[in-house]
Write a protein that holds these residues in place. Structure first.
Motif, PDB file in Angstrom:
ATOM      1  N   GLN A  37       0.830  -1.205   0.000  1.00 20.86           N
ATOM      2  CA  GLN A  37       0.000   0.000   0.000  1.00 20.86           C
ATOM      3  C   GLN A  37       0.868   1.261   0.000  1.00 20.86           C
ATOM      4  OE1 GLN A  37      -2.485  -0.313   3.443  1.00 20.86           O
ATOM      5  NE2 GLN A  37      -3.277  -2.314   2.881  1.00 20.86           N
ATOM      6  N   LYS A  38       1.849   1.309  -0.863  1.00 22.89           N
ATOM      7  CA  LYS A  38       2.779   2.443  -0.887  1.00 22.89           C
ATOM      8  C   LYS A  38       2.103   3.760  -1.241  1.00 22.89           C
ATOM      9  CE  LYS A  38       7.013   0.086  -1.502  1.00 22.89           C
ATOM     10  NZ  LYS A  38       7.563  -0.994  -1.996  1.00 22.89           N
ATOM     11  N   GLY A  39       0.931   3.721  -1.797  1.00 26.86           N
ATOM     12  CA  GLY A  39       0.225   4.935  -2.181  1.00 26.86           C
ATOM     13  C   GLY A  39      -0.505   5.616  -1.032  1.00 26.86           C
ATOM     14  N   ARG A  40      -0.562   4.995   0.120  1.00 22.49           N
ATOM     15  CA  ARG A  40      -1.257   5.594   1.279  1.00 22.49           C
ATOM     16  C   ARG A  40      -0.587   6.905   1.668  1.00 22.49           C
ATOM     17  NH1 ARG A  40      -3.003   1.380   5.865  1.00 22.49           N
ATOM     18  NH2 ARG A  40      -3.199   3.367   6.939  1.00 22.49           N
ATOM     19  N   ALA A  41      -1.377   7.806   2.143  1.00 19.96           N
ATOM     20  CA  ALA A  41      -0.850   9.107   2.569  1.00 19.96           C
ATOM     21  C   ALA A  41       0.038   8.962   3.811  1.00 19.96           C
ATOM     22  CB  ALA A  41      -2.000  10.061   2.856  1.00 19.96           C
ATOM     23  N   ASP A  42      -0.314   8.046   4.679  1.00 17.36           N
ATOM     24  CA  ASP A  42       0.443   7.870   5.922  1.00 17.36           C
ATOM     25  C   ASP A  42       1.383   6.659   5.872  1.00 17.36           C
ATOM     26  OD1 ASP A  42      -1.527   5.958   5.856  1.00 17.36           O
ATOM     27  OD2 ASP A  42      -2.057   6.162   7.976  1.00 17.36           O
ATOM     28  N   TYR A  43       1.784   6.266   4.653  1.00 17.87           N
ATOM     29  CA  TYR A  43       2.626   5.072   4.476  1.00 17.87           C
ATOM     30  C   TYR A  43       3.929   5.166   5.270  1.00 17.87           C
ATOM     31  CZ  TYR A  43       5.741   1.681   2.316  1.00 17.87           C
ATOM     32  OH  TYR A  43       6.636   0.671   2.117  1.00 17.87           O
ATOM     33  N   SER A  44       4.666   6.240   5.139  1.00 14.86           N
ATOM     34  CA  SER A  44       5.976   6.335   5.802  1.00 14.86           C
ATOM     35  C   SER A  44       5.826   6.358   7.325  1.00 14.86           C
ATOM     36  CB  SER A  44       6.745   7.561   5.311  1.00 14.86           C
ATOM     37  OG  SER A  44       6.053   8.733   5.635  1.00 14.86           O
ATOM     38  N   ASP A  45       4.791   7.015   7.831  1.00 12.89           N
ATOM     39  CA  ASP A  45       4.569   7.034   9.282  1.00 12.89           C
ATOM     40  C   ASP A  45       4.239   5.638   9.804  1.00 12.89           C
ATOM     41  OD1 ASP A  45       4.984   9.758   9.292  1.00 12.89           O
ATOM     42  OD2 ASP A  45       2.837  10.241   9.131  1.00 12.89           O
ATOM     43  N   LYS A  46       3.342   4.957   9.108  1.00 14.47           N
ATOM     44  CA  LYS A  46       2.947   3.604   9.527  1.00 14.47           C
ATOM     45  C   LYS A  46       4.127   2.638   9.450  1.00 14.47           C
ATOM     46  CE  LYS A  46      -1.616   3.711  10.109  1.00 14.47           C
ATOM     47  NZ  LYS A  46      -2.297   3.276  11.305  1.00 14.47           N
ATOM     48  N   MET A  47       4.905   2.738   8.353  1.00 13.38           N
ATOM     49  CA  MET A  47       6.045   1.829   8.179  1.00 13.38           C
ATOM     50  C   MET A  47       7.088   2.088   9.260  1.00 13.38           C
ATOM     51  SD  MET A  47       7.262  -0.754   6.649  1.00 13.38           S
ATOM     52  CE  MET A  47       6.451  -1.031   5.112  1.00 13.38           C
ATOM     53  N   THR A  48       7.326   3.349   9.583  1.00 12.99           N
ATOM     54  CA  THR A  48       8.284   3.687  10.647  1.00 12.99           C
ATOM     55  C   THR A  48       7.820   3.111  11.975  1.00 12.99           C
ATOM     56  OG1 THR A  48       8.843   5.734   9.494  1.00 12.99           O
ATOM     57  CG2 THR A  48       9.450   5.592  11.814  1.00 12.99           C
ATOM     58  N   GLU A  49       6.536   3.234  12.248  1.00 12.50           N
ATOM     59  CA  GLU A  49       5.977   2.711  13.498  1.00 12.50           C
ATOM     60  C   GLU A  49       6.125   1.193  13.569  1.00 12.50           C
ATOM     61  OE1 GLU A  49       1.553   2.194  15.404  1.00 12.50           O
ATOM     62  OE2 GLU A  49       1.954   3.995  14.230  1.00 12.50           O
ATOM     63  N   ILE A  50       5.833   0.501  12.469  1.00 14.69           N
ATOM     64  CA  ILE A  50       5.930  -0.959  12.437  1.00 14.69           C
ATOM     65  C   ILE A  50       7.382  -1.405  12.588  1.00 14.69           C
ATOM     66  CG2 ILE A  50       5.668  -2.963  10.910  1.00 14.69           C
ATOM     67  CD1 ILE A  50       3.071  -1.646   9.929  1.00 14.69           C
ATOM     68  N   LEU A  51       8.293  -0.717  11.919  1.00 17.61           N
ATOM     69  CA  LEU A  51       9.707  -1.077  12.029  1.00 17.61           C
ATOM     70  C   LEU A  51      10.219  -0.857  13.455  1.00 17.61           C
ATOM     71  CD1 LEU A  51      11.080   0.308   8.646  1.00 17.61           C
ATOM     72  CD2 LEU A  51      10.740  -2.081   9.282  1.00 17.61           C
ATOM     73  N   GLN A  52       9.738   0.182  14.113  1.00 13.79           N
ATOM     74  CA  GLN A  52      10.125   0.414  15.508  1.00 13.79           C
ATOM     75  C   GLN A  52       9.580  -0.704  16.409  1.00 13.79           C
ATOM     76  OE1 GLN A  52       8.630   4.342  16.263  1.00 13.79           O
ATOM     77  NE2 GLN A  52      10.547   5.336  15.630  1.00 13.79           N
ATOM     78  N   GLN A  53       8.337  -1.093  16.184  1.00 14.33           N
ATOM     79  CA  GLN A  53       7.756  -2.189  16.965  1.00 14.33           C
ATOM     80  C   GLN A  53       8.542  -3.479  16.757  1.00 14.33           C
ATOM     81  OE1 GLN A  53       3.685  -2.480  15.720  1.00 14.33           O
ATOM     82  NE2 GLN A  53       2.992  -0.818  17.042  1.00 14.33           N
ATOM     83  N   GLU A  54       8.913  -3.724  15.512  1.00 17.36           N
ATOM     84  CA  GLU A  54       9.675  -4.925  15.194  1.00 17.36           C
ATOM     85  C   GLU A  54      11.029  -4.917  15.910  1.00 17.36           C
ATOM     86  OE1 GLU A  54      10.465  -7.442  11.160  1.00 17.36           O
ATOM     87  OE2 GLU A  54      10.997  -5.322  11.088  1.00 17.36           O
ATOM     88  N   GLN A  55      11.702  -3.774  15.898  1.00 12.43           N
ATOM     89  CA  GLN A  55      12.995  -3.657  16.567  1.00 12.43           C
ATOM     90  C   GLN A  55      12.852  -3.845  18.080  1.00 12.43           C
ATOM     91  OE1 GLN A  55      15.850  -3.512  14.939  1.00 12.43           O
ATOM     92  NE2 GLN A  55      16.925  -3.663  16.885  1.00 12.43           N
ATOM     93  N   ILE A  56      11.816  -3.276  18.662  1.00  3.11           N
ATOM     94  CA  ILE A  56      11.571  -3.435  20.099  1.00  3.11           C
ATOM     95  C   ILE A  56      11.365  -4.909  20.434  1.00  3.11           C
ATOM     96  CG2 ILE A  56       9.836  -3.019  21.897  1.00  3.11           C
ATOM     97  CD1 ILE A  56       9.570  -0.157  20.737  1.00  3.11           C
ATOM     98  N   LEU A  57      10.595  -5.606  19.606  1.00  3.43           N
ATOM     99  CA  LEU A  57      10.351  -7.027  19.852  1.00  3.43           C
ATOM    100  C   LEU A  57      11.625  -7.859  19.713  1.00  3.43           C
ATOM    101  CD1 LEU A  57       6.908  -7.454  18.085  1.00  3.43           C
ATOM    102  CD2 LEU A  57       7.372  -7.564  20.535  1.00  3.43           C
TER     103      LEU A  57
END
Length: 172
Positions: A37-57
């Motif tokens: 879903q790269k066309g989403r307006a909030d794509y970079s924010d969501k991806m950053t959040e998910i990558l941070q969650q992944e790193q925390i885990l």
């Protein structure tokens, strides 16, 4: 940079490596769906959040169960702690593979620190192998018996069948 408090909180909430792995798998699925879903307006924010969650885990997983030290970073103390002959043989094969891979990193054979370190570790492991004998069929390792004792003590009321099963595994 991840926050240590978040890592500790995640480790305390999930408690076991299995739960962390389950959560990592869930996050990986979310990340995979989001990548489409790269066309989403909030794509970079969501991806950053998910990558941070992944790193925390991932860091919480290391906090719950620290990663085992690799053979290429062994010191004499680590080598002296090895009691299992099979584990020692595996470590020797691993370090010999490392030697083979690092032998020609420079134009002169074996003229690099990686190769010299691998040789040093291999010598330590081979010396240790001379002191440890493989366990034959008539002997039982003390560590195996200790594992059974620890299991019985930690579980409190373990069934007689489970104790017999553990003892049979040691004999086989």
């Amino acid at each position: 940079m991840t926050d240590l408090k978040k890592i500790e909180k995640a480790a305390n909430e999930l408690k076991t490596v299995e739960n962390v792995n389950r959560e990592l798998k869930r996050i990986a699925s979310v990340k995979c769906r989001l990548k489409k879903q790269k066309g989403r307006a909030d794509y970079s924010d969501k991806m950053t959040e998910i990558l941070q969650q992944e790193q925390i885990l991932k860091e919480a997983k290391n906090l719950i169960k620290p990663a085992k030290k690799t053979v290429t970073t062994y010191t004499q103390n680590d080598v002296d702690l090895i009691e299992d002959y099979d584990e020692l043989a595996k470590a020797i094969r691993t370090i010999q593979s490392k030697k083979t891979l690092s032998r020609w990193l420079t134009t002169i054979e074996g003229d690099n620190d990686e190769f010299r370190n691998a040789e040093k570790i291999e010598r330590m492991l081979i010396e240790r192998r001379k002191l440890i004998k493989p366990v034959d069929d008539v002997n039982i390792r003390k560590t195996d018996v200790q594992k059974i004792i620890d299991t019985i003590e930690s579980s409190g009321n373990i069934s007689q069948g489970k104790i017999v099963e553990l003892l049979k595994n040691v004999i086989q």
